[in-house]
Design a protein around this motif. Structure first.
Motif, PDB file in Angstrom:
ATOM      1  N   THR A  84       0.995  -1.389   0.246  1.00  0.00           N
ATOM      2  CA  THR A  84       0.477   0.059  -0.319  1.00  0.00           C
ATOM      3  C   THR A  84       1.510   1.119   0.105  1.00  0.00           C
ATOM      4  O   THR A  84       1.965   1.260   0.668  1.00  0.00           O
ATOM      5  CB  THR A  84      -0.670  -0.020   1.655  1.00  0.00           C
ATOM      6  OG1 THR A  84      -0.047   0.347   2.357  1.00  0.00           O
ATOM      7  CG2 THR A  84      -2.072  -1.503   1.409  1.00  0.00           C
ATOM      8  N   SER A 117       0.783   3.281   1.674  1.00  0.00           N
ATOM      9  CA  SER A 117       0.771   3.943   3.373  1.00  0.00           C
ATOM     10  C   SER A 117       2.465   3.186   3.868  1.00  0.00           C
ATOM     11  O   SER A 117       2.993   3.132   5.246  1.00  0.00           O
ATOM     12  CB  SER A 117       0.108   3.615   3.887  1.00  0.00           C
ATOM     13  OG  SER A 117      -0.690   2.254   4.506  1.00  0.00           O
ATOM     14  N   SER A 118       2.484   1.828   3.667  1.00  0.00           N
ATOM     15  CA  SER A 118       4.325   1.232   3.837  1.00  0.00           C
ATOM     16  C   SER A 118       4.836   0.936   3.001  1.00  0.00           C
ATOM     17  O   SER A 118       5.905   0.891   3.604  1.00  0.00           O
ATOM     18  CB  SER A 118       3.350  -0.163   3.329  1.00  0.00           C
ATOM     19  OG  SER A 118       2.914  -0.754   2.427  1.00  0.00           O
ATOM     20  N   LEU A 122       1.349  -2.770  10.124  1.00  0.00           N
ATOM     21  CA  LEU A 122       2.028  -2.648   8.943  1.00  0.00           C
ATOM     22  C   LEU A 122       3.407  -2.652   9.321  1.00  0.00           C
ATOM     23  O   LEU A 122       4.059  -3.549   7.617  1.00  0.00           O
ATOM     24  CB  LEU A 122       1.748  -0.460   8.420  1.00  0.00           C
ATOM     25  CG  LEU A 122       1.392  -0.437   7.130  1.00  0.00           C
ATOM     26  CD1 LEU A 122       1.303  -1.380   6.217  1.00  0.00           C
ATOM     27  CD2 LEU A 122       1.321   1.118   7.254  1.00  0.00           C
ATOM     28  N   GLN A 141       3.695  -6.706   8.034  1.00  0.00           N
ATOM     29  CA  GLN A 141       3.890  -6.787   6.604  1.00  0.00           C
ATOM     30  C   GLN A 141       4.770  -7.036   5.650  1.00  0.00           C
ATOM     31  O   GLN A 141       4.907  -7.416   5.055  1.00  0.00           O
ATOM     32  CB  GLN A 141       1.718  -6.058   5.951  1.00  0.00           C
ATOM     33  CG  GLN A 141       1.215  -6.437   6.638  1.00  0.00           C
ATOM     34  CD  GLN A 141      -0.202  -5.400   6.525  1.00  0.00           C
ATOM     35  OE1 GLN A 141       0.242  -4.633   5.905  1.00  0.00           O
ATOM     36  NE2 GLN A 141      -1.435  -5.199   7.404  1.00  0.00           N
TER      37      GLN A 141
END
Length: 161
Positions: A2, A4-5, A52, A55
């Motif tokens: 994502t 954000s990651s 997060l 992940q």
């Protein structure tokens, strides 16, 4: 991955065993989030930050065959237990040791529940605040790896150079 990651990927893609830490130091119920009326979301933000980072760590570990670890971060707050916020009232404090312990306990529990492999106490310039963070980690009662990175004041009074 994502958007954000994606910022977590840089260090681990270059070989670091630890992705950028959960990047949640201000995600505590008091006082920094309180400025925005978000203090009720501190635990949720810490938990999500650890998930997060986990992940990203798992993705890179799978691709590289090398284990990666998540550092759950307990950082400074906008309050200090040892120094008065008012030069005209040196005895004044805008937080207490017990308030800091409660804040750091909530954050530690959320970070560990979110999957942090260890806790990083970082850039805390007030030793009483750091003591509260360490006390909170011990109070959680789980065996957890711990790393500290203090930020002592310089001769000019600044925390950083």
């Amino acid at each position: 991955m994502t958007p954000s990651s994606s910022y977590l990927l840089g260090p681990v893609a270059k070989g670091s065993s630890i992705p950028s830490p959960t990047d949640t130091p201000p995600a505590s119920r008091a006082p920094l989030l309180a400025v925005y009326g978000l203090q009720a979301f501190g635990g949720e933000l810490n938990h999500a930050g650890a998930q997060l980072a986990g992940q990203v760590a798992d993705q890179v570990a799978l691709a590289s065959g090398q284990p990666r670890f998540v550092a759950g971060v307990l950082g400074p707050t906008s309050r200090t237990a040892s120094i008065s916020p008012d030069v005209n009232d040196p005895g004044l404090r805008n937080t207490s040791f017990d308030e800091l312990v409660a804040t750091y306990t909530e954050a530690t529990q959320a970070l560990l529940a979110g999957g942090a492999d260890f806790i990083l106490v970082e850039t805390i310039f007030d030793t009483l605040n750091a003591k509260a963070a360490l006390y909170a980690i011990a109070a959680v009662g789980e065996a957890v790896l711990l790393y500290t990175s203090p930020s002592p004041p310089t001769r000019t009074g600044s925390r950083t150079q």
